[in-house]
Write a protein that holds these residues in place. Structure first.
Motif, PDB file in Angstrom:
ATOM      1  N   PRO A 188      28.594  30.253 151.128  1.00  0.00           N
ATOM      2  CA  PRO A 188      27.918  30.163 149.893  1.00  0.00           C
ATOM      3  C   PRO A 188      27.203  28.865 149.815  1.00  0.00           C
ATOM      4  O   PRO A 188      27.343  27.851 150.239  1.00  0.00           O
ATOM      5  CB  PRO A 188      29.020  30.095 148.692  1.00  0.00           C
ATOM      6  CG  PRO A 188      30.414  30.841 149.240  1.00  0.00           C
ATOM      7  CD  PRO A 188      30.152  30.246 150.809  1.00  0.00           C
TER       8      PRO A 188
ATOM      9  N   ARG B 196      16.779  35.865 146.533  1.00  0.00           N
ATOM     10  CA  ARG B 196      17.889  34.736 146.880  1.00  0.00           C
ATOM     11  C   ARG B 196      19.065  35.014 146.260  1.00  0.00           C
ATOM     12  O   ARG B 196      19.278  35.025 144.945  1.00  0.00           O
ATOM     13  CB  ARG B 196      17.273  33.415 146.841  1.00  0.00           C
ATOM     14  CG  ARG B 196      18.230  32.217 147.350  1.00  0.00           C
ATOM     15  CD  ARG B 196      17.492  30.865 147.499  1.00  0.00           C
ATOM     16  NE  ARG B 196      17.299  30.588 146.058  1.00  0.00           N
ATOM     17  CZ  ARG B 196      17.846  29.606 145.445  1.00  0.00           C
ATOM     18  NH1 ARG B 196      19.100  29.079 146.015  1.00  0.00           N
ATOM     19  NH2 ARG B 196      17.729  29.258 144.205  1.00  0.00           N
TER      20      ARG B 196
ATOM     21  N   ALA C 173      22.535  32.914 146.044  1.00  0.00           N
ATOM     22  CA  ALA C 173      22.779  31.639 146.388  1.00  0.00           C
ATOM     23  C   ALA C 173      24.261  31.837 146.825  1.00  0.00           C
ATOM     24  O   ALA C 173      24.692  31.017 147.765  1.00  0.00           O
ATOM     25  CB  ALA C 173      22.673  30.519 145.328  1.00  0.00           C
ATOM     26  N   ASP C 174      25.010  32.642 146.082  1.00  0.00           N
ATOM     27  CA  ASP C 174      26.764  32.718 146.178  1.00  0.00           C
ATOM     28  C   ASP C 174      27.032  34.213 145.933  1.00  0.00           C
ATOM     29  O   ASP C 174      27.047  34.454 144.891  1.00  0.00           O
ATOM     30  CB  ASP C 174      27.121  31.774 145.111  1.00  0.00           C
ATOM     31  CG  ASP C 174      28.775  31.522 145.394  1.00  0.00           C
ATOM     32  OD1 ASP C 174      29.418  32.635 146.163  1.00  0.00           O
ATOM     33  OD2 ASP C 174      29.464  30.611 144.861  1.00  0.00           O
TER      34      ASP C 174
ATOM     35  N   THR D 225      19.165  35.944 151.467  1.00  0.00           N
ATOM     36  CA  THR D 225      17.779  35.561 150.990  1.00  0.00           C
ATOM     37  C   THR D 225      17.011  36.725 151.886  1.00  0.00           C
ATOM     38  O   THR D 225      17.353  37.241 152.960  1.00  0.00           O
ATOM     39  CB  THR D 225      17.356  34.171 151.130  1.00  0.00           C
ATOM     40  OG1 THR D 225      16.181  34.203 150.216  1.00  0.00           O
ATOM     41  CG2 THR D 225      17.082  33.852 152.493  1.00  0.00           C
TER      42      THR D 225
ATOM     43  N   SER E 107      25.991  34.051 151.472  1.00  0.00           N
ATOM     44  CA  SER E 107      24.705  33.891 150.720  1.00  0.00           C
ATOM     45  C   SER E 107      23.713  34.824 151.691  1.00  0.00           C
ATOM     46  O   SER E 107      23.877  34.840 152.643  1.00  0.00           O
ATOM     47  CB  SER E 107      24.259  32.540 150.489  1.00  0.00           C
ATOM     48  OG  SER E 107      24.592  31.850 151.747  1.00  0.00           O
TER      49      SER E 107
END
Length: 232
Positions: free
Chosen positions: A143, A95, A97-98, A122, A120
């Motif tokens: 993000p 993952r 995230a940003d 994942t 972002s």
């Protein structure tokens, strides 16, 4: 269980039935990517990437950025999808995230991904006990599109998807085997009628031609069925 998770579980049940209803392996792959965009909050694009003999292969894509992201990872030999698909470090989920934050492991890819508008990402490995099918990768334009819960949600989706893929591949293999058997049986019948051969002798003709010309037995049989010509 919260109402949100209960609704997601119901969606997963519907997804499982929908995936098993697909008519081919490719249709199943395409539906997995499409369903990820539809079901996962914050997901703007999704794709399935596999690594075959060291090369990245896009198996399915929903969204324009998927193909370009996969191409960049193949070009650089780095990236979260690429690493996950080849099981580097044994990881089964990632993952980001940003994407604006430093990504020391994938510096070149991260910089290029930002220009694609990826905020972002994942991903979850698609696997069963015996097989890996590649990585299911989700893309968000903003993000923070994927919270920590995405790891559980993605795992649930990927688990259903992997089982459906395994089933689709098994059915595809069985159908292929049945078609091959039918083609060979019909070709044997044609040779027996034309040359007054026994069943064993007719099959031996097909087998010897297959070996001599390094052509699959099914293809030799198909030639006999289609052209109605002497295979010699």
């Amino acid at each position: 269980m919260t109402v949100q998770w209960r609704e997601y579980a119901e969606q997963m049940a519907l997804l499982a039935r929908n995936l098993l209803a697909q008519e081919s392996v490719q249709a199943t792959l395409d539906e997995i990517a499409t369903s990820a965009v539809r079901l996962v909050e914050g997901c703007d694009a999704a794709g399935i990437l596999a690594v075959r003999k060291g090369r990245a292969v896009t198996l399915a894509a929903c969204g324009d950025m998927v193909h370009e992201s996969d191409r960049l990872q193949a070009e650089y030999g780095e990236g979260p999808c690429f690493d996950l698909a080849r099981r580097k470090d044994g990881e089964r989920v990632y993952r980001i995230a940003d994407m604006r934050e430093p990504q020391p492991t994938w510096q070149r890819f991260a910089a290029a991904a930002r220009t694609l508008g990826v905020g972002s990402m994942t991903g979850v490995l698609l696997y069963t006990e015996n097989d890996d099918f590649g990585a299911l990768n989700l893309y968000g334009r903003r993000p923070g599109a994927f919270s920590k819960d995405i790891e559980t949600a993605g795992w649930l989706l990927a688990s259903h998807a992997a089982v459906a893929l395994d089933s689709a591949r098994t059915i595809d293999q069985l159908e292929h085997a049945m078609e091959t058997r039918h083609a060979i049986g019909e070709a044997i019948g044609i040779l027996r009628e034309r040359h007054k051969l026994s069943e064993d002798d007719a099959f031996d003709v097909l087998r010897r031609i297959s070996q001599h010309h390094n052509v699959k037995l099914r293809d030799v049989a198909q030639r006999v069925r289609t052209d109605r010509t002497d295979p010699a």
